[in-house]
Design a protein around this motif. Structure first.
Motif, mmCIF file in Angstrom:
data_model
loop_
_atom_site.group_PDB
_atom_site.id
_atom_site.type_symbol
_atom_site.label_atom_id
_atom_site.label_comp_id
_atom_site.label_asym_id
_atom_site.label_seq_id
_atom_site.Cartn_x
_atom_site.Cartn_y
_atom_site.Cartn_z
ATOM 1 N N TYR A 177 0.811 -1.217 0.000
ATOM 2 C CA TYR A 177 0.000 0.000 0.000
ATOM 3 C C TYR A 177 0.846 1.269 0.000
ATOM 4 C CZ TYR A 177 -4.009 -2.850 1.564
ATOM 5 O OH TYR A 177 -5.011 -3.777 1.672
ATOM 6 N N ALA A 178 0.291 2.311 -0.602
ATOM 7 C CA ALA A 178 0.732 3.690 -0.400
ATOM 8 C C ALA A 178 -0.458 4.413 0.217
ATOM 9 C CB ALA A 178 1.139 4.345 -1.716
ATOM 10 N N HIS A 179 -0.204 5.215 1.234
ATOM 11 C CA HIS A 179 -1.297 5.873 1.951
ATOM 12 C C HIS A 179 -2.034 6.869 1.067
ATOM 13 C CE1 HIS A 179 -3.226 8.700 4.780
ATOM 14 N NE2 HIS A 179 -3.217 7.711 5.660
ATOM 15 N N GLY A 180 -1.275 7.690 0.347
ATOM 16 C CA GLY A 180 -1.896 8.670 -0.539
ATOM 17 C C GLY A 180 -2.038 10.048 0.071
ATOM 18 N N ASP A 181 -1.923 10.144 1.396
ATOM 19 C CA ASP A 181 -2.035 11.451 2.066
ATOM 20 C C ASP A 181 -1.307 11.369 3.411
ATOM 21 O OD1 ASP A 181 -2.750 14.067 2.475
ATOM 22 O OD2 ASP A 181 -4.820 13.650 3.039
ATOM 23 N N TYR A 182 -0.054 10.942 3.362
ATOM 24 C CA TYR A 182 0.690 10.601 4.577
ATOM 25 C C TYR A 182 1.508 11.793 5.064
ATOM 26 C CZ TYR A 182 2.957 7.250 7.760
ATOM 27 O OH TYR A 182 3.379 6.546 8.863
ATOM 28 N N SER A 183 1.145 12.312 6.211
ATOM 29 C CA SER A 183 1.862 13.418 6.823
ATOM 30 C C SER A 183 1.445 13.494 8.284
ATOM 31 C CB SER A 183 1.534 14.743 6.120
ATOM 32 O OG SER A 183 0.213 15.173 6.447
ATOM 33 N N THR A 184 1.997 14.454 9.020
ATOM 34 C CA THR A 184 1.637 14.597 10.434
ATOM 35 C C THR A 184 0.170 14.970 10.618
ATOM 36 O OG1 THR A 184 2.401 16.902 10.410
ATOM 37 C CG2 THR A 184 3.973 15.216 11.136
ATOM 38 N N TYR A 185 -0.507 15.382 9.546
ATOM 39 C CA TYR A 185 -1.931 15.720 9.643
ATOM 40 C C TYR A 185 -2.798 14.467 9.701
ATOM 41 C CZ TYR A 185 -0.397 20.423 8.508
ATOM 42 O OH TYR A 185 0.242 21.638 8.538
ATOM 43 N N ASN A 186 -2.258 13.334 9.257
ATOM 44 C CA ASN A 186 -2.994 12.071 9.297
ATOM 45 C C ASN A 186 -2.310 11.045 10.205
ATOM 46 O OD1 ASN A 186 -5.310 12.588 7.763
ATOM 47 N ND2 ASN A 186 -4.161 12.385 5.864
ATOM 48 N N LEU A 187 -1.621 11.565 11.219
ATOM 49 C CA LEU A 187 -1.010 10.734 12.246
ATOM 50 C C LEU A 187 -1.412 11.294 13.601
ATOM 51 C CD1 LEU A 187 2.602 10.498 10.755
ATOM 52 C CD2 LEU A 187 0.862 8.697 10.707
ATOM 53 N N LEU A 188 -1.795 10.415 14.520
ATOM 54 C CA LEU A 188 -2.131 10.833 15.875
ATOM 55 C C LEU A 188 -0.962 10.536 16.806
ATOM 56 C CD1 LEU A 188 -5.810 9.487 16.202
ATOM 57 C CD2 LEU A 188 -5.049 11.728 15.364
ATOM 58 N N TRP A 189 -0.912 11.254 17.932
ATOM 59 C CA TRP A 189 0.146 11.066 18.918
ATOM 60 C C TRP A 189 -0.508 10.798 20.263
ATOM 61 C CZ3 TRP A 189 5.028 9.868 19.268
ATOM 62 C CH2 TRP A 189 5.787 10.202 20.391
ATOM 63 N N TRP A 190 -0.344 9.574 20.770
ATOM 64 C CA TRP A 190 -0.975 9.207 22.031
ATOM 65 C C TRP A 190 -0.069 8.258 22.810
ATOM 66 C CZ3 TRP A 190 -4.377 11.218 25.015
ATOM 67 C CH2 TRP A 190 -4.963 10.470 26.054
ATOM 68 N N GLU A 191 0.234 8.644 24.044
ATOM 69 C CA GLU A 191 1.086 7.830 24.920
ATOM 70 C C GLU A 191 2.375 7.427 24.210
ATOM 71 O OE1 GLU A 191 -1.485 4.686 26.297
ATOM 72 O OE2 GLU A 191 -2.391 5.968 27.825
ATOM 73 N N ASN A 192 3.012 8.442 23.613
ATOM 74 C CA ASN A 192 4.297 8.273 22.922
ATOM 75 C C ASN A 192 4.234 7.295 21.752
ATOM 76 O OD1 ASN A 192 5.716 10.055 24.692
ATOM 77 N ND2 ASN A 192 5.779 8.421 26.218
ATOM 78 N N THR A 193 3.053 7.170 21.176
ATOM 79 C CA THR A 193 2.858 6.247 20.053
ATOM 80 C C THR A 193 2.204 6.976 18.885
ATOM 81 O OG1 THR A 193 2.602 4.366 21.558
ATOM 82 C CG2 THR A 193 1.774 4.090 19.311
ATOM 83 N N VAL A 194 2.704 6.723 17.682
ATOM 84 C CA VAL A 194 2.120 7.276 16.463
ATOM 85 C C VAL A 194 1.047 6.319 15.946
ATOM 86 C CG1 VAL A 194 2.570 7.832 14.037
ATOM 87 C CG2 VAL A 194 4.166 8.595 15.810
ATOM 88 N N ILE A 195 -0.139 6.852 15.700
ATOM 89 C CA ILE A 195 -1.258 6.060 15.178
ATOM 90 C C ILE A 195 -1.625 6.606 13.802
ATOM 91 C CG2 ILE A 195 -3.599 5.218 15.601
ATOM 92 C CD1 ILE A 195 -1.695 4.435 17.814
#
Length: 294
Positions: free
Chosen positions: A214-232
């Motif tokens: 797969y390629a995400h197609g819109d991968y950046s910090t805007y589509n990543l969450l930060w919770w308990e030192n983990t990237v989602i």
């Protein structure tokens, strides 16, 4: 990934029926929170979607609006399975982002009539695209979740029969808590050590996607969450596969977008360097798969 589509030939032959349907299917944009939280016992004043999800036992109540974007609005909700994120897509005709053809190239659609309608973006075609967009996000969420990637847990499924009843909504486990939902990485304040850890996880997440084809197609910090030192990782309706002739370009664009968006956190890598690291990591082992009950 596309659901099988059907259409009724006869509905094009009766102008009266067309008029009624046009009124009922006026493009639905952003839903007001007040309409989603109406708790009238009769249900007459409730939003049709919320009534349907509630009647199916998938939703208890909508608590608050979390974020509104160009394609959908996210709400904090309560369900029998716990606190959830309820993502409700706007109708395609009411979205500011409508050009999804670059992501759909290479996709196999067995129903030729549906394909023609989708390509022409007729009223019926937009309905098919809307259904396909939501079904694809569920299917991909389930695939990524089962493969052990850091993505929200889908709360309806895992079979298409189950989640085909929810469009234009997607229900997934809320990352964070009801009072403190996880922020997007673009909005999080990170120490230098946290920034380096988040960068490594984000690159690894992109590599894990690539390992699965797969390629995400819109991968950046805007589509990543930060919770308990983990990237989602989040937002997967535009996820594309190697069958797409634009795959390499989209992958390269993802690497560039990730590198650029991390600069505010003090990480300065080029898109080319990022892409090479993603490709290198994709050759390694993946995360431990999760067990998904049928």
């Amino acid at each position: 990934m596309s659901a099988r589509h059907h259409w009724d030939e006869d509905d094009r032959d009766f102008s009266a029926v067309q008029t009624i349907r046009r009124k009922r299917t006026k493009p639905q944009g952003r839903r007001r929170l007040a309409d989603l939280t109406n708790d009238d016992e009769s249900g007459d004043d409730r939003d049709d979607l919320i009534r349907r999800l509630t009647d199916l036992g998938l939703l208890t109540e909508v608590v608050a609006e979390l974020k509104s974007g160009k394609e959908a609005t996210a709400y904090v909700a309560r369900t029998p399975k716990g606190t959830a994120l309820l993502k409700i897509y706007r109708d395609l005709a009411a979205r500011s982002f409508k050009n999804d053809a670059v992501y759909r190239e290479g996709q196999v659609i067995l129903d030729e009539r549906a394909k023609r309608a989708m390509d022409s973006r007729s009223r019926r075609g937009l309905e098919f695209l809307q259904q396909d967009w939501v079904m694809a996000e569920y299917a991909r969420l389930w695939h990524l979740w089962a493969a052990g990637l850091n993505v929200p847990e889908p709360l309806v499924g895992p079979t298409p029969f189950e989640y085909s009843a929810t469009p234009p909504a997607v229900l997934m486990r809320l990352i964070g808590t009801e009072d403190h939902p996880a922020p997007r990485l673009s909005e999080a304040r990170l120490t230098p050590d946290e920034a380096r850890a988040a960068w490594a996880q984000a690159v690894q997440g992109m590599a894990d996607l690539l390992r699965l084809g797969y390629a995400h197609g819109d991968y950046s910090t805007y589509n990543l969450l930060w919770w308990e030192n983990t990237v989602i990782m989040i937002d997967f309706p535009q996820l594309t596969t190697r069958q797409n002739p634009n795959f390499r370009d989209l992958l390269r664009r993802d690497a560039e977008s990730l590198a650029v968006s991390f600069r505010r956190h003090g990480i300065h890598e080029s898109g080319e360097t990022t892409l090479r690291e993603v490709q290198r990591r994709a050759l390694g082992p993946g995360p431990e798969p999760r067990m998904v009950l049928p």
